[in-house]
Design a protein around this motif. Structure first.
Motif, PDB file in Angstrom:
ATOM      1  N   PRO A  40      79.500   1.352  27.309  1.00 58.41           N
ATOM      2  CA  PRO A  40      80.428   2.442  27.625  1.00 58.41           C
ATOM      3  C   PRO A  40      80.816   2.491  29.097  1.00 58.41           C
ATOM      4  N   ASN A  41      82.120   2.596  29.325  1.00 55.09           N
ATOM      5  CA  ASN A  41      82.683   2.738  30.676  1.00 55.09           C
ATOM      6  C   ASN A  41      82.315   1.579  31.601  1.00 55.09           C
ATOM      7  N   ARG A  42      82.153   0.408  31.052  1.00 57.13           N
ATOM      8  CA  ARG A  42      81.845  -0.778  31.839  1.00 57.13           C
ATOM      9  C   ARG A  42      82.804  -1.910  31.474  1.00 57.13           C
ATOM     10  N   GLY A  43      82.804  -2.944  32.298  1.00 60.36           N
ATOM     11  CA  GLY A  43      83.557  -4.147  31.974  1.00 60.36           C
ATOM     12  C   GLY A  43      82.852  -4.953  30.893  1.00 60.36           C
ATOM     13  N   LEU A  44      83.502  -6.025  30.452  1.00 62.18           N
ATOM     14  CA  LEU A  44      82.910  -6.888  29.439  1.00 62.18           C
ATOM     15  C   LEU A  44      81.909  -7.846  30.081  1.00 62.18           C
ATOM     16  N   GLN A  45      80.872  -8.175  29.301  1.00 64.85           N
ATOM     17  CA  GLN A  45      79.888  -9.155  29.753  1.00 64.85           C
ATOM     18  C   GLN A  45      79.899 -10.334  28.792  1.00 64.85           C
ATOM     19  N   PHE A  46      79.883 -11.535  29.346  1.00 60.56           N
ATOM     20  CA  PHE A  46      79.863 -12.756  28.553  1.00 60.56           C
ATOM     21  C   PHE A  46      78.522 -12.906  27.843  1.00 60.56           C
ATOM     22  N   LEU A  47      78.558 -13.236  26.541  1.00 56.42           N
ATOM     23  CA  LEU A  47      77.340 -13.486  25.768  1.00 56.42           C
ATOM     24  C   LEU A  47      77.127 -14.965  25.495  1.00 56.42           C
ATOM     25  N   LEU A  48      78.178 -15.623  24.973  1.00 58.79           N
ATOM     26  CA  LEU A  48      78.027 -17.030  24.634  1.00 58.79           C
ATOM     27  C   LEU A  48      79.389 -17.678  24.398  1.00 58.79           C
ATOM     28  N   LYS A  49      79.359 -19.029  24.358  1.00 65.66           N
ATOM     29  CA  LYS A  49      80.595 -19.815  24.242  1.00 65.66           C
ATOM     30  C   LYS A  49      80.340 -21.025  23.360  1.00 65.66           C
ATOM     31  N   TYR A  50      81.291 -21.333  22.494  1.00 65.46           N
ATOM     32  CA  TYR A  50      81.237 -22.556  21.691  1.00 65.46           C
ATOM     33  C   TYR A  50      82.344 -23.493  22.145  1.00 65.46           C
ATOM     34  N   ILE A  51      81.952 -24.760  22.403  1.00 64.08           N
ATOM     35  CA  ILE A  51      82.949 -25.779  22.729  1.00 64.08           C
ATOM     36  C   ILE A  51      82.974 -26.805  21.612  1.00 64.08           C
ATOM     37  N   THR A  52      81.855 -27.478  21.408  1.00 64.92           N
ATOM     38  CA  THR A  52      81.744 -28.502  20.395  1.00 64.92           C
ATOM     39  C   THR A  52      80.265 -28.787  20.201  1.00 64.92           C
ATOM     40  N   GLY A  53      79.946 -29.596  19.177  1.00 62.61           N
ATOM     41  CA  GLY A  53      78.557 -29.988  19.004  1.00 62.61           C
ATOM     42  C   GLY A  53      77.812 -29.088  18.049  1.00 62.61           C
ATOM     43  N   TYR A  61      70.499 -12.168  25.760  1.00 61.84           N
ATOM     44  CA  TYR A  61      69.878 -11.019  25.081  1.00 61.84           C
ATOM     45  C   TYR A  61      69.444 -11.341  23.645  1.00 61.84           C
ATOM     46  N   GLY A  62      69.157 -12.587  23.337  1.00 59.03           N
ATOM     47  CA  GLY A  62      68.681 -12.964  22.021  1.00 59.03           C
ATOM     48  C   GLY A  62      69.768 -13.153  20.974  1.00 59.03           C
ATOM     49  N   PHE A  63      71.018 -13.064  21.370  1.00 66.50           N
ATOM     50  CA  PHE A  63      72.123 -13.274  20.443  1.00 66.50           C
ATOM     51  C   PHE A  63      72.403 -14.756  20.232  1.00 66.50           C
ATOM     52  N   GLU A  64      72.937 -15.065  19.072  1.00 64.31           N
ATOM     53  CA  GLU A  64      73.406 -16.403  18.750  1.00 64.31           C
ATOM     54  C   GLU A  64      74.637 -16.284  17.867  1.00 64.31           C
TER      55      GLU A  64
END
Lengths: 117, 121
Positions: A40-53, A61-64
């Motif tokens: 709430p009331n904050r900017g976005l934070q990057f969690l993860l990225k998929y490129i290939t593989g 934070y334990g997310f996948e």
């Protein structure tokens, strides 16, 4: 043009249970896919990225997230939810401006995740 | 929010007034962005800049203007022509150059500031 869709506006999960936040994509070529979280009331934070593989991408934070090419999906997952995971989650895809290598990110509409104690 | 500073946190605009939102980054990123977020909605791109002295209109540029005179700074002006300016404004930056290996993993990841909430008096 590239796009992502988040079919659920809200996801409710009990603390300790596994959670899934859904995302489907539409791209031409190989997708670059992302997940972001917004408190709430904050900017976005990057969690993860998929490129290939590897189709299972591990993030903060334990997310996948699991990339599934046949279903054009990129669902965010966590084995055991915490109350502090309650936030707004955005799926996103890279798109090109159409000149040189300039690119931009297209964000989904967001899914509100609510974890009850 | 580290590395990107937005100010002020809250801003009030009078009718007919132009206001400027500040965005500064110390990440040495080449690309910077401005988004608008309305309650319960996703992000809409206002303007984008890949290099100094160059910027491109996004999906909702009408009523807004930007400048990119320095790599670190990308201020957004909300002009009087923007009739519905009340929203949460987010600035972001990213690495867009480089290829292969670690460079490819770092590219396109946008880092966001804490946002400016603009209201109309």
């Amino acid at each position: 043009a590239q796009s992502v869709a988040q079919p659920e506006d809200q996801v409710n999960v009990a603390e300790g249970n596994p959670l899934t936040v859904k995302c489907t994509y539409s791209v031409s070529g190989n997708p670059y896919l992302f997940w972001y979280v917004q408190y709430p009331n904050r900017g976005l934070q990057f969690l993860l990225k998929y490129i290939t593989g590897d189709n299972l991408v591990k993030g903060s934070y334990g997310f996948e997230a699991e990339f599934n090419k046949s279903q054009t999906s990129f669902h965010l997952k966590k084995p055991s939810a915490l109350v502090s995971d309650s936030a707004l989650y955005f799926c996103a895809v890279r798109d090109y401006w159409g000149y040189s290598s300039a690119s931009k990110i297209i964000f989904g509409s967001g899914t509100r995740l609510s974890i009850r104690p | 929010d580290g590395g990107i500073t937005q100010s002020p946190k809250y801003l009030f605009r009078k009718e007919g007034q132009n206001v400027t939102l500040s965005c500064e980054q110390n990440l040495n990123h080449d690309a910077m962005y401005w988004y608008r977020q309305d309650p319960g909605q996703g992000l809409r791109l206002i303007y984008y800049s890949q290099i100094v002295n160059d910027f491109q209109k996004g999906d909702i540029a009408e009523g807004y203007s930007v400048s990119r005179e320095k790599k670190e700074s990308f201020p957004l002006t909300v002009t009087s022509a923007q009739k519905n300016p009340t929203a949460f404004y987010l600035c972001a930056s990213s690495i867009e150059t480089g290829a292969g290996g670690i460079d490819e993993l770092a590219k396109n990841i946008q880092y966001f500031g804490a946002g400016t909430r603009l209201s109309v008096l």
